[in-house]
Design an enzyme around this catalytic site. Sequence first.
Site, PDB file in Angstrom:
ATOM      1  N   PRO A 173       0.794  -1.231   0.000  1.00 15.36           N
ATOM      2  CA  PRO A 173       0.000   0.000   0.000  1.00 15.36           C
ATOM      3  C   PRO A 173       0.824   1.276   0.000  1.00 15.36           C
ATOM      4  CG  PRO A 173       0.020  -0.953   2.183  1.00 15.36           C
ATOM      5  CD  PRO A 173       0.831  -1.875   1.327  1.00 15.36           C
ATOM      6  N   CYS A 174       1.439   1.569  -1.111  1.00 19.63           N
ATOM      7  CA  CYS A 174       2.277   2.758  -1.156  1.00 19.63           C
ATOM      8  C   CYS A 174       1.442   4.034  -1.105  1.00 19.63           C
ATOM      9  CB  CYS A 174       3.168   2.750  -2.383  1.00 19.63           C
ATOM     10  SG  CYS A 174       2.371   2.252  -3.880  1.00 19.63           S
TER      11      CYS A 174
END
Length: 296
Positions: free
Chosen positions: A254-255
Site C-alpha cells: 500500500p504505497c
Amino acid sequence: MGQNRPLYKFDSMKDFHYSTIEKAIRYIRTHFKDQPSLEDIAQHVHVSPSHFQKLFTDWAGVSPKSFLSHVSVNYAKYLLRERQLSLFETAHETGLSGTGRLHDLFVTIEGMTPGEFKNNGQHLNIYYDAYPSLFGNVLIASTDKGICFVHFYENKQKAIENLRNEFPEATFKNEKKPSHDDVIKVIEGLPTKNKINLHVKGSPFRLKVWNALLSVPEGQLTTYKHIAVQAQSPDASRAVGSAIGANPVAYLIPCHRVIRNDGGLGGYMWGPDRKCVMIAHEKSKYYENPVTGILP
DNA sequence: CTAACTCGCCGTT
DNA sequence: AACGGCGAGTTAG
C-alpha cells in the site's frame, strides 16, 4: 458507514464511474477552499446534480458533501497529528490483532530467487490480464508462485509493455487467474477467499521497505520517515521514497498510505489525484465525518 | 507564523 | 556521478 454494500451492478460501468469520480475529486481538491456545492461539482463533470449525487454515493458510500470534508489540505495535516498520537500502538496492536478488515496482513512477500532475479524471468510463466477496478483500469499479472505485477494504466498497450519490460525473458500468457480476482477484491476493500502471495523482485533494501508497508493497516497513514526507521535506516527517507516508487504491485503493497512527514501528500506513481482518492475512500469507511469543524 | 529554499541523506542506475 | 514519491534547518515575507 455501511461497508460490504455492492458497489456496482455492472463491471463495465466501473471505468466510466472512476474517471468521472476522479475528475470530481480533482475539482474538489483544487477548489476546496470555496466549499463547492453539489451543483458546482456536478456541472464541472458534466452530469446533472441529481445523477451525480447518486453516482457518487454509489461509488463512495457517502454523499458528496460528506466526502468533501475528507479531501482538503488540512485533512492530511489532521491525519498526521492524529497519527502522531497513536501510530505505534494502533499500527502494532491493530496490525497483529487479526481482527477487522486488515487484508494487508494476509499478504506475504516472496522475493524472487537470485536466479529468477538475474535471469530477467527466464523460465517463468506469467499470466496476465486487464481488469476494471474501483480506482481505474489495472493490469494484473502472476507467476505460479504469486502476484508479480499490478499497475494502473491509461494506455493498455503501454502497460503490457511495462510488464514485458520487467521480465524480458519470461513467457507471457494473456490468461485470467483466480488469484487476480482476489487482487480486485483487495482493491475494493472486500474480504478475499484466499491468502495472497506476492512474487516480486527487488533488492534486500526494497524488500525490507515493502514489508514494512504491509504493516500499515487499511485506512491508516504513515510517513516515509517512519518507514525508514522501520527499515533500520532512519536517515534514508529519500531512498525509501524511491523504493516505494519502485513497488511493482500497486495497492497490495500500500504505497498510497505513505505521506510526507510535514503532512504533504507526497508523490505517487499513478498520479497524486489517485492517491488522494484512495486515502479518502479508505478513510471514509472508518469515519463518517472525521474533519468536521477544522476546515478553514 | 507560514512558505520557499538549501543542503544533507542514501540506495539505485 | 547523478538522481529522486524526503526531511530538517534556515530565511524571507
